[in-house]
Design a protein around this motif. Structure first.
Motif, mmCIF file in Angstrom:
data_model
loop_
_atom_site.group_PDB
_atom_site.id
_atom_site.type_symbol
_atom_site.label_atom_id
_atom_site.label_comp_id
_atom_site.label_asym_id
_atom_site.label_seq_id
_atom_site.Cartn_x
_atom_site.Cartn_y
_atom_site.Cartn_z
ATOM 1 N N LEU A 20 29.654 -0.920 67.317
ATOM 2 C CA LEU A 20 28.419 -1.300 68.005
ATOM 3 C C LEU A 20 28.522 -1.000 69.496
ATOM 4 O O LEU A 20 27.584 -0.475 70.095
ATOM 5 C CB LEU A 20 28.083 -2.774 67.777
ATOM 6 C CG LEU A 20 26.812 -3.268 68.478
ATOM 7 C CD1 LEU A 20 25.582 -2.452 68.046
ATOM 8 C CD2 LEU A 20 26.586 -4.737 68.206
ATOM 9 N N LYS A 70 24.043 -7.087 77.312
ATOM 10 C CA LYS A 70 24.889 -7.792 76.359
ATOM 11 C C LYS A 70 24.743 -9.289 76.595
ATOM 12 O O LYS A 70 24.621 -9.740 77.730
ATOM 13 C CB LYS A 70 26.343 -7.358 76.558
ATOM 14 C CG LYS A 70 27.281 -7.788 75.470
ATOM 15 C CD LYS A 70 28.647 -7.150 75.676
ATOM 16 C CE LYS A 70 29.549 -7.453 74.502
ATOM 17 N NZ LYS A 70 30.814 -6.745 74.609
ATOM 18 N N SER A 71 24.772 -10.043 75.520
ATOM 19 C CA SER A 71 24.636 -11.496 75.633
ATOM 20 C C SER A 71 25.808 -12.092 76.416
ATOM 21 O O SER A 71 26.861 -11.475 76.561
ATOM 22 C CB SER A 71 24.568 -12.126 74.239
ATOM 23 O OG SER A 71 25.764 -11.877 73.533
ATOM 24 N N GLU A 75 28.110 -17.300 74.478
ATOM 25 C CA GLU A 75 27.269 -17.472 73.282
ATOM 26 C C GLU A 75 28.161 -17.489 72.033
ATOM 27 O O GLU A 75 29.279 -16.972 72.040
ATOM 28 C CB GLU A 75 26.276 -16.313 73.162
ATOM 29 C CG GLU A 75 25.321 -16.175 74.321
ATOM 30 C CD GLU A 75 24.031 -16.949 74.135
ATOM 31 O OE1 GLU A 75 23.750 -17.376 73.000
ATOM 32 O OE2 GLU A 75 23.318 -17.115 75.128
ATOM 33 N N TYR A 77 27.704 -15.798 69.317
ATOM 34 C CA TYR A 77 27.862 -14.442 68.804
ATOM 35 C C TYR A 77 27.306 -13.462 69.838
ATOM 36 O O TYR A 77 26.531 -13.818 70.706
ATOM 37 C CB TYR A 77 27.156 -14.271 67.450
ATOM 38 C CG TYR A 77 25.672 -14.540 67.495
ATOM 39 C CD1 TYR A 77 24.763 -13.513 67.702
ATOM 40 C CD2 TYR A 77 25.175 -15.839 67.328
ATOM 41 C CE1 TYR A 77 23.394 -13.762 67.765
ATOM 42 C CE2 TYR A 77 23.812 -16.097 67.383
ATOM 43 C CZ TYR A 77 22.941 -15.055 67.594
ATOM 44 O OH TYR A 77 21.592 -15.298 67.653
ATOM 45 N N THR A 78 27.740 -12.230 69.723
ATOM 46 C CA THR A 78 27.314 -11.201 70.667
ATOM 47 C C THR A 78 26.058 -10.520 70.148
ATOM 48 O O THR A 78 25.966 -10.182 68.973
ATOM 49 C CB THR A 78 28.425 -10.146 70.825
ATOM 50 O OG1 THR A 78 29.604 -10.805 71.279
ATOM 51 C CG2 THR A 78 28.032 -9.071 71.826
ATOM 52 N N TYR A 79 25.115 -10.341 71.031
ATOM 53 C CA TYR A 79 23.925 -9.560 70.697
ATOM 54 C C TYR A 79 23.515 -8.762 71.921
ATOM 55 O O TYR A 79 23.972 -9.008 73.030
ATOM 56 C CB TYR A 79 22.781 -10.450 70.206
ATOM 57 C CG TYR A 79 22.291 -11.456 71.232
ATOM 58 C CD1 TYR A 79 21.272 -11.128 72.120
ATOM 59 C CD2 TYR A 79 22.852 -12.733 71.305
ATOM 60 C CE1 TYR A 79 20.832 -12.052 73.067
ATOM 61 C CE2 TYR A 79 22.421 -13.651 72.238
ATOM 62 C CZ TYR A 79 21.407 -13.303 73.120
ATOM 63 O OH TYR A 79 20.977 -14.199 74.059
ATOM 64 N N TYR A 80 22.691 -7.768 71.677
ATOM 65 C CA TYR A 80 22.222 -6.898 72.749
ATOM 66 C C TYR A 80 20.705 -6.974 72.823
ATOM 67 O O TYR A 80 20.032 -7.098 71.800
ATOM 68 C CB TYR A 80 22.634 -5.446 72.488
ATOM 69 C CG TYR A 80 24.127 -5.239 72.587
ATOM 70 C CD1 TYR A 80 24.710 -4.859 73.783
ATOM 71 C CD2 TYR A 80 24.954 -5.421 71.473
ATOM 72 C CE1 TYR A 80 26.072 -4.676 73.879
ATOM 73 C CE2 TYR A 80 26.318 -5.243 71.561
ATOM 74 C CZ TYR A 80 26.871 -4.863 72.768
ATOM 75 O OH TYR A 80 28.222 -4.681 72.866
ATOM 76 N N THR A 81 20.209 -6.890 74.040
ATOM 77 C CA THR A 81 18.764 -6.882 74.248
ATOM 78 C C THR A 81 18.395 -5.554 74.892
ATOM 79 O O THR A 81 18.956 -5.172 75.918
ATOM 80 C CB THR A 81 18.329 -8.037 75.184
ATOM 81 O OG1 THR A 81 18.798 -9.268 74.629
ATOM 82 C CG2 THR A 81 16.824 -8.070 75.344
#
Length: 168
Positions: A20, A70-71, A75, A77-81
């Motif tokens: 990712l 990137k979060s 947090e 979990y890691t997520y992307y916006t």
């Protein structure tokens, strides 16, 4: 000996950087975005009269309208916006679809190239080790013949022990 070839570095990247993150890096190099944006009808018309350098600069400026955040590491979990600014919601969906598809294609090609390089390195390494073992066995055979041990027969276990002792 340690191999510091470019292929070795790629192999390290393949195993260390999560896919990712590699996707985000590939997307954010703006190559795919500038390519897709350059084929946008309105953009194409707006920049057609400009020099190649000016066209590239404007395409790059358009691509910079897209950002990925990137979060927070805190947090769960890691997520992307994905953030972007564009004048037409229909166009932006098409641009994103094309850019993301192209990014996937390029990343896939990159990963497969790295895997092929890894396979080639492993094959060459195995081949070199096998040649070294053959050289060693030929040398030992000559020594045995000179010592009059022509008819000495070793079982597989004894031969395996001799070869593994030689590797250490």
């Amino acid at each position: 000996t340690k191999n510091n070839s470019p292929n070795q570095i790629n192999l390290i990247n393949l195993s260390v950087i999560p896919i990712l993150d590699r996707f985000i890096i590939e997307f954010m190099d703006y190559e795919e975005l500038t390519f897709v944006i350059s084929n946008n009808k309105i953009v194409k018309e707006n920049i057609s009269q400009l020099s190649k350098n000016d066209q590239q600069q404007i395409l790059y400026d358009y691509a910079k309208l897209f950002t990925v955040e990137k979060s927070d590491p805190k947090e769960d979990y890691t997520y992307y916006t994905l953030n972007f600014v564009w004048h037409d919601k229909v166009e932006i969906k098409d641009i994103l679809d094309q850019a993301l598809a192209l990014t996937i294609k390029n990343l896939e090609k990159s990963v497969f190239t790295e895997l092929e390089d890894f396979l080639e390195i492993k094959k060459n390494s195995t081949y070199s080790r096998d040649l070294e073992k053959i050289r060693y066995l030929k040398e030992q055979s000559l020594i045995a013949k000179e010592l009059g041990l022509k008819n000495l027969i070793l079982d597989e276990d004894t031969l395996g022990e001799i070869l593994s002792d030689k590797d250490t």
